[in-house]
Design an enzyme around this catalytic site. Structure first.
Site, PDB file in Angstrom:
ATOM      1  N   TYR A  29      -4.404  -3.140  -7.261  1.00 31.01           N
ATOM      2  CA  TYR A  29      -4.383  -2.846  -5.621  1.00 31.01           C
ATOM      3  C   TYR A  29      -4.952  -4.481  -5.062  1.00 31.01           C
ATOM      4  O   TYR A  29      -4.387  -4.892  -4.081  1.00 31.01           O
ATOM      5  CB  TYR A  29      -5.485  -2.028  -5.380  1.00 31.01           C
ATOM      6  CG  TYR A  29      -5.922  -1.704  -3.835  1.00 31.01           C
ATOM      7  CD1 TYR A  29      -5.266  -0.687  -3.186  1.00 31.01           C
ATOM      8  CD2 TYR A  29      -7.258  -2.435  -3.465  1.00 31.01           C
ATOM      9  CE1 TYR A  29      -5.571  -0.693  -2.014  1.00 31.01           C
ATOM     10  CE2 TYR A  29      -7.527  -2.133  -1.994  1.00 31.01           C
ATOM     11  CZ  TYR A  29      -6.598  -1.335  -1.331  1.00 31.01           C
ATOM     12  OH  TYR A  29      -7.102  -1.172   0.022  1.00 31.01           O
TER      13      TYR A  29
ATOM     14  N   ASP B 263       9.314   6.653   3.565  1.00 32.43           N
ATOM     15  CA  ASP B 263       8.699   6.256   2.510  1.00 32.43           C
ATOM     16  C   ASP B 263       8.921   4.522   2.690  1.00 32.43           C
ATOM     17  O   ASP B 263      10.092   4.052   2.736  1.00 32.43           O
ATOM     18  CB  ASP B 263       9.511   6.685   1.337  1.00 32.43           C
ATOM     19  CG  ASP B 263       8.887   5.954   0.164  1.00 32.43           C
ATOM     20  OD1 ASP B 263       7.985   4.794   0.206  1.00 32.43           O
ATOM     21  OD2 ASP B 263       9.136   6.258  -1.121  1.00 32.43           O
ATOM     22  N   VAL B 264       7.940   4.007   2.882  1.00 29.92           N
ATOM     23  CA  VAL B 264       7.874   2.586   3.293  1.00 29.92           C
ATOM     24  C   VAL B 264       8.583   1.747   2.146  1.00 29.92           C
ATOM     25  O   VAL B 264       8.635   0.704   2.247  1.00 29.92           O
ATOM     26  CB  VAL B 264       6.712   1.893   3.862  1.00 29.92           C
ATOM     27  CG1 VAL B 264       6.210   2.595   5.175  1.00 29.92           C
ATOM     28  CG2 VAL B 264       5.477   2.042   2.854  1.00 29.92           C
TER      29      VAL B 264
ATOM     30  N   ASN C   8       0.661  -0.500   7.903  1.00 30.67           N
ATOM     31  CA  ASN C   8      -0.753   0.015   7.072  1.00 30.67           C
ATOM     32  C   ASN C   8      -0.745   0.924   6.096  1.00 30.67           C
ATOM     33  O   ASN C   8      -1.604   0.966   5.253  1.00 30.67           O
ATOM     34  CB  ASN C   8      -1.043   0.979   8.590  1.00 30.67           C
ATOM     35  CG  ASN C   8      -2.431   1.741   7.947  1.00 30.67           C
ATOM     36  OD1 ASN C   8      -3.354   1.241   7.803  1.00 30.67           O
ATOM     37  ND2 ASN C   8      -1.949   3.096   7.792  1.00 30.67           N
TER      38      ASN C   8
ATOM     39  N   LYS D  99      -2.910  -6.745  -2.219  1.00 31.33           N
ATOM     40  CA  LYS D  99      -3.652  -7.141  -1.057  1.00 31.33           C
ATOM     41  C   LYS D  99      -3.690  -8.764  -0.858  1.00 31.33           C
ATOM     42  O   LYS D  99      -3.535  -9.244   0.073  1.00 31.33           O
ATOM     43  CB  LYS D  99      -5.104  -6.728  -1.100  1.00 31.33           C
ATOM     44  CG  LYS D  99      -5.014  -4.975  -0.731  1.00 31.33           C
ATOM     45  CD  LYS D  99      -4.471  -4.699   0.542  1.00 31.33           C
ATOM     46  CE  LYS D  99      -4.406  -2.958   0.676  1.00 31.33           C
ATOM     47  NZ  LYS D  99      -3.564  -2.435   1.927  1.00 31.33           N
TER      48      LYS D  99
HETATM   49  P1  NAD Z   1      -5.318   7.112   3.839  1.00 31.45           P
HETATM   50  O1  NAD Z   1      -4.997   7.401   2.222  1.00 31.45           O
HETATM   51  O2  NAD Z   1      -5.910   7.995   4.400  1.00 31.45           O
HETATM   52  O3  NAD Z   1      -4.030   6.444   4.244  1.00 31.45           O
HETATM   53  C1  NAD Z   1      -2.731   5.789   3.646  1.00 31.45           C
HETATM   54  C2  NAD Z   1      -1.655   6.107   4.362  1.00 31.45           C
HETATM   55  O4  NAD Z   1      -0.622   5.364   3.668  1.00 31.45           O
HETATM   56  C3  NAD Z   1      -1.521   7.605   4.329  1.00 31.45           C
HETATM   57  O5  NAD Z   1      -0.974   8.294   5.637  1.00 31.45           O
HETATM   58  C4  NAD Z   1      -0.397   7.877   3.257  1.00 31.45           C
HETATM   59  O6  NAD Z   1       0.568   8.956   3.715  1.00 31.45           O
HETATM   60  C5  NAD Z   1       0.530   6.528   3.485  1.00 31.45           C
HETATM   61  N1  NAD Z   1       1.364   6.364   2.486  1.00 31.45           N
HETATM   62  C6  NAD Z   1       1.198   6.369   0.985  1.00 31.45           C
HETATM   63  N2  NAD Z   1       2.338   5.962   0.474  1.00 31.45           N
HETATM   64  C7  NAD Z   1       3.200   5.904   1.359  1.00 31.45           C
HETATM   65  C8  NAD Z   1       4.809   5.417   1.515  1.00 31.45           C
HETATM   66  N3  NAD Z   1       5.344   5.441   0.310  1.00 31.45           N
HETATM   67  N4  NAD Z   1       5.433   5.435   2.657  1.00 31.45           N
HETATM   68  C9  NAD Z   1       4.613   5.697   3.924  1.00 31.45           C
HETATM   69  N5  NAD Z   1       3.448   5.881   3.922  1.00 31.45           N
HETATM   70  C10 NAD Z   1       2.620   6.026   2.735  1.00 31.45           C
HETATM   71  O7  NAD Z   1      -5.860   5.638   3.460  1.00 31.45           O
HETATM   72  P2  NAD Z   1      -6.640   4.499   4.391  1.00 31.45           P
HETATM   73  O8  NAD Z   1      -8.033   4.163   4.067  1.00 31.45           O
HETATM   74  O9  NAD Z   1      -6.310   4.875   5.872  1.00 31.45           O
HETATM   75  O10 NAD Z   1      -5.751   3.359   4.244  1.00 31.45           O
HETATM   76  C11 NAD Z   1      -5.075   2.747   5.014  1.00 31.45           C
HETATM   77  C12 NAD Z   1      -4.877   1.300   4.709  1.00 31.45           C
HETATM   78  O11 NAD Z   1      -5.970   0.415   4.851  1.00 31.45           O
HETATM   79  C13 NAD Z   1      -4.296   0.891   3.357  1.00 31.45           C
HETATM   80  O12 NAD Z   1      -3.202  -0.077   3.191  1.00 31.45           O
HETATM   81  C14 NAD Z   1      -5.466   0.671   2.640  1.00 31.45           C
HETATM   82  O13 NAD Z   1      -5.191  -0.093   1.568  1.00 31.45           O
HETATM   83  C15 NAD Z   1      -6.188  -0.111   3.740  1.00 31.45           C
HETATM   84  N6  NAD Z   1      -7.666  -0.291   3.583  1.00 31.45           N
HETATM   85  C16 NAD Z   1      -8.404   1.011   3.478  1.00 31.45           C
HETATM   86  C17 NAD Z   1      -9.765   0.649   3.343  1.00 31.45           C
HETATM   87  C18 NAD Z   1     -10.677   1.896   3.517  1.00 31.45           C
HETATM   88  O14 NAD Z   1     -12.031   1.651   3.275  1.00 31.45           O
HETATM   89  N7  NAD Z   1     -10.528   2.985   3.453  1.00 31.45           N
HETATM   90  C19 NAD Z   1     -10.312  -0.515   3.184  1.00 31.45           C
HETATM   91  C20 NAD Z   1      -9.518  -1.643   2.891  1.00 31.45           C
HETATM   92  C21 NAD Z   1      -8.142  -1.542   3.300  1.00 31.45           C
END
Ligand code: NAD
Length: 266
Positions: A164, A65-66, A92, A168
């Site tokens: 959120y 858990d980060v 990430n 960011k």
């Molecule tokens: P996702 O939900 O598929 O991935 C998020 C990941 O974070 C998952 O693997 C989850 O298990 C992990 N996570 C959550 N809580 C955690 C914790 N306490 N400890 C460790 N890991 C944890 O979504 P995604 O879209 O792949 O998101 C990844 C990153 O990209 C995030 O930071 C998100 O804010 C960012 N992001 C995504 C988008 C998009 O359009 N998908 C756009 C902008 C930014």
């Protein structure tokens, strides 16, 4: 793909799904050994590690858990035990707890801040400590590279997602301030700000024709992003190809930050 990361070790947090999964795969394809962090869905992280190992690269899955300091320490210890050190760290992990501002609970606020912002702080801090402890390696011009996964919402306000967007926005200034602090050690810290990427976090925005049409009004380039789009950007930012890139956010968003509403209405 070129082997621009050959001999390097990467750690990607939240890599059991979505963008982290794509980034871990891309870094491995570019020659890196990869530690794949997961918080949930261990099986998906294990499967990714196995598929990378099949291609002759090294990979393993590691739960943490980060937002938990002890778990972050245990994760870095495991990476060092397995690979000796780490050269590239991609912070990430992230999540959303959406609510209108008046209904948002302190728990919703704290969970998002703890994972998205404190989680990146802890991950980046342990990375910097390891780079400084270990010293230079011949595999890269930089002492180490950190990539923070931000979002277009570091600059685009987002009603109904105040926690959120605040997390960011915080990542943007954490990344820049940290980059300024550690650049003299030849540590490069940068961020990627994805736009709309097809992952589980935003499924509601793309899994029906109507939702996708509405979303694409916000994307001048006319398509949703895929995890490979972010994977390729991460490989470049992690490689010596970007050796003079320090403290920058790379927007990978199909033009979402170009204020598309002004295209025919300004
Ligand atoms: P996702 O939900 O598929 O991935 C998020 C990941 O974070 C998952 O693997 C989850 O298990 C992990 N996570 C959550 N809580 C955690 C914790 N306490 N400890 C460790 N890991 C944890 O979504 P995604 O879209 O792949 O998101 C990844 C990153 O990209 C995030 O930071 C998100 O804010 C960012 N992001 C995504 C988008 C998009 O359009 N998908 C756009 C902008 C930014």
């Amino acid at each position: 793909m070129t082997q621009s990361l050959k001999g390097q070790v990467a750690l990607v947090t939240g890599a059991s799904s979505g963008i982290g999964f794509g980034v871990a795969e891309a870094l491995a394809n570019a020659g890196a050994s990869v530690a794949i962090n997961y918080h949930s869905h261990a099986e998906s992280a294990e499967k990714l590690a196995a598929s990378i190992e099949k291609t002759g690269r090294q990979a393993f899955a590691i739960g943490a858990d980060v937002s938990d300091e002890a778990e972050i320490d245990a994760m870095f210890d495991a990476v060092k035990k397995r690979f000796g050190t780490v050269d590239i760290v991609v912070a990430n992990s992230g999540l959303q707890k959406d609510a209108s501002f008046v209904d948002m609970t302190l728990a919703d606020w704290n969970t998002v801040m703890n994972v998205n912002l404190a989680g990146q702080f802890l991950t980046a801090q342990r990375a910097v400590r390891e780079f400084l402890r270990r010293g230079p390696r011949p595999v890269s011009k930089a002492l180490g590279k950190i990539i923070c996964m931000s979002s277009v919402h570091e600059v685009i306000p987002w009603a109904g997602h105040v926690n959120y967007a605040a997390s960011k926005g915080g990542i943007q200034m954490m990344m820049k301030s940290l980059a300024q602090e550690v650049a003299p050690h030849r540590i490069r810290v940068n961020a990627i700000a994805p736009g709309a990427i097809r992952t589980p976090i935003n499924r509601d925005a793309w899994d029906s024709k109507e939702a996708l049409e509405k979303l694409l009004k916000l994307v001048p380039y006319g398509r949703i992003g895929e995890i490979d789009d972010i994977g390729r950007a991460a490989v470049w930012l992690a490689s010596d190809e970007s050796d003079y890139v320090v403290g920058t956010t790379l927007y990978v968003d199909g033009g979402m930050t170009l204020y598309p509403g002004f295209a025919d209405n300004g």
